[in-house]
Write a protein that holds these residues in place. Sequence first.
Motif, PDB file in Angstrom:
ATOM      1  N   GLU A  99       0.830  -1.198   0.000  1.00 15.00           N
ATOM      2  CA  GLU A  99       0.000   0.000   0.000  1.00 15.00           C
ATOM      3  C   GLU A  99       0.864   1.248   0.000  1.00 15.00           C
ATOM      4  O   GLU A  99       1.754   1.410   0.827  1.00 15.00           O
ATOM      5  CB  GLU A  99      -0.933   0.028   1.207  1.00 15.00           C
ATOM      6  CG  GLU A  99      -1.866   1.236   1.169  1.00 15.00           C
ATOM      7  CD  GLU A  99      -2.964   1.158   2.196  1.00 15.00           C
ATOM      8  OE1 GLU A  99      -4.080   0.761   1.822  1.00 15.00           O
ATOM      9  OE2 GLU A  99      -2.695   1.485   3.367  1.00 15.00           O
ATOM     10  N   ASP A 110      -2.879   0.884  -4.323  1.00 12.71           N
ATOM     11  CA  ASP A 110      -2.283  -0.445  -4.376  1.00 12.71           C
ATOM     12  C   ASP A 110      -0.956  -0.270  -5.104  1.00 12.71           C
ATOM     13  O   ASP A 110      -0.932   0.108  -6.278  1.00 12.71           O
ATOM     14  CB  ASP A 110      -3.203  -1.398  -5.131  1.00 12.71           C
ATOM     15  CG  ASP A 110      -2.689  -2.817  -5.153  1.00 12.71           C
ATOM     16  OD1 ASP A 110      -1.459  -3.023  -5.308  1.00 12.71           O
ATOM     17  OD2 ASP A 110      -3.510  -3.733  -5.050  1.00 12.71           O
ATOM     18  N   ASP A 115      -3.913   0.922  -8.483  1.00 10.42           N
ATOM     19  CA  ASP A 115      -5.321   1.218  -8.227  1.00 10.42           C
ATOM     20  C   ASP A 115      -5.510   2.052  -6.966  1.00 10.42           C
ATOM     21  O   ASP A 115      -4.788   1.896  -5.981  1.00 10.42           O
ATOM     22  CB  ASP A 115      -6.133  -0.067  -8.090  1.00 10.42           C
ATOM     23  CG  ASP A 115      -6.340  -0.775  -9.416  1.00 10.42           C
ATOM     24  OD1 ASP A 115      -6.039  -0.190 -10.482  1.00 10.42           O
ATOM     25  OD2 ASP A 115      -6.802  -1.932  -9.391  1.00 10.42           O
ATOM     26  N   ARG A 117      -7.096   2.865  -3.596  1.00 11.67           N
ATOM     27  CA  ARG A 117      -7.762   2.144  -2.496  1.00 11.67           C
ATOM     28  C   ARG A 117      -8.601   3.092  -1.657  1.00 11.67           C
ATOM     29  O   ARG A 117      -9.571   2.690  -1.033  1.00 11.67           O
ATOM     30  CB  ARG A 117      -6.735   1.463  -1.596  1.00 11.67           C
ATOM     31  CG  ARG A 117      -6.074   0.261  -2.234  1.00 11.67           C
ATOM     32  CD  ARG A 117      -5.168  -0.431  -1.236  1.00 11.67           C
ATOM     33  NE  ARG A 117      -4.600  -1.651  -1.799  1.00 11.67           N
ATOM     34  CZ  ARG A 117      -3.644  -2.344  -1.208  1.00 11.67           C
ATOM     35  NH1 ARG A 117      -3.151  -1.941  -0.043  1.00 11.67           N
ATOM     36  NH2 ARG A 117      -3.177  -3.435  -1.766  1.00 11.67           N
ATOM     37  N   HIS A 118      -8.191   4.365  -1.592  1.00 10.71           N
ATOM     38  CA  HIS A 118      -8.905   5.363  -0.794  1.00 10.71           C
ATOM     39  C   HIS A 118      -8.613   6.732  -1.391  1.00 10.71           C
ATOM     40  O   HIS A 118      -7.469   7.059  -1.649  1.00 10.71           O
ATOM     41  CB  HIS A 118      -8.410   5.294   0.652  1.00 10.71           C
ATOM     42  CG  HIS A 118      -9.126   6.223   1.580  1.00 10.71           C
ATOM     43  ND1 HIS A 118      -8.988   7.592   1.541  1.00 10.71           N
ATOM     44  CD2 HIS A 118      -9.987   5.978   2.580  1.00 10.71           C
ATOM     45  CE1 HIS A 118      -9.732   8.144   2.476  1.00 10.71           C
ATOM     46  NE2 HIS A 118     -10.346   7.188   3.126  1.00 10.71           N
TER      47      HIS A 118
END
Length: 142
Positions: A99, A110, A115, A117-118
């Motif tokens: 992360e 990610d 990608d 994640r938040h």
Amino acid sequence: MTDPTSGTPRRTVLCGAAAALLTTGAATACSTETPAHQENTGPRGDIDLGDPEAVPVGGAKLYRTERVIVSRPKADVYEGRSAVCTHQACVVTEVNGTEAYCACHGSRFDATNGDVRHGPASVPLPPIPVGVRGGKLIATRA
């Protein structure tokens, strides 16, 4: 004291102007994702990242100065991502496991595939080619 052109108290004029500037600046700064031409900022060409073994198998490593994140899903496979947050172009501040975290506004990615994640970022971290040449881990940024 009053504004000689409108008769409005000077304090009201100044406060209104300041509020307008702050509102406009905040809306501009927070309303858009980083333009595509800024996502891949950093050193250009071949970038020597050093020893390939510094990237843990199954994990990732942040090269903050070079603005690159390298993940290593298998012993002989390296994958690179830009470490420039796609929200407002801050450089990612840390990678824990797989992360990536940007401390500017709290976005998390990610590190293996980029990608989100938040948020607030909504655009993935773009890929950067990496590989081993001459015993060194090399990232290539066009």
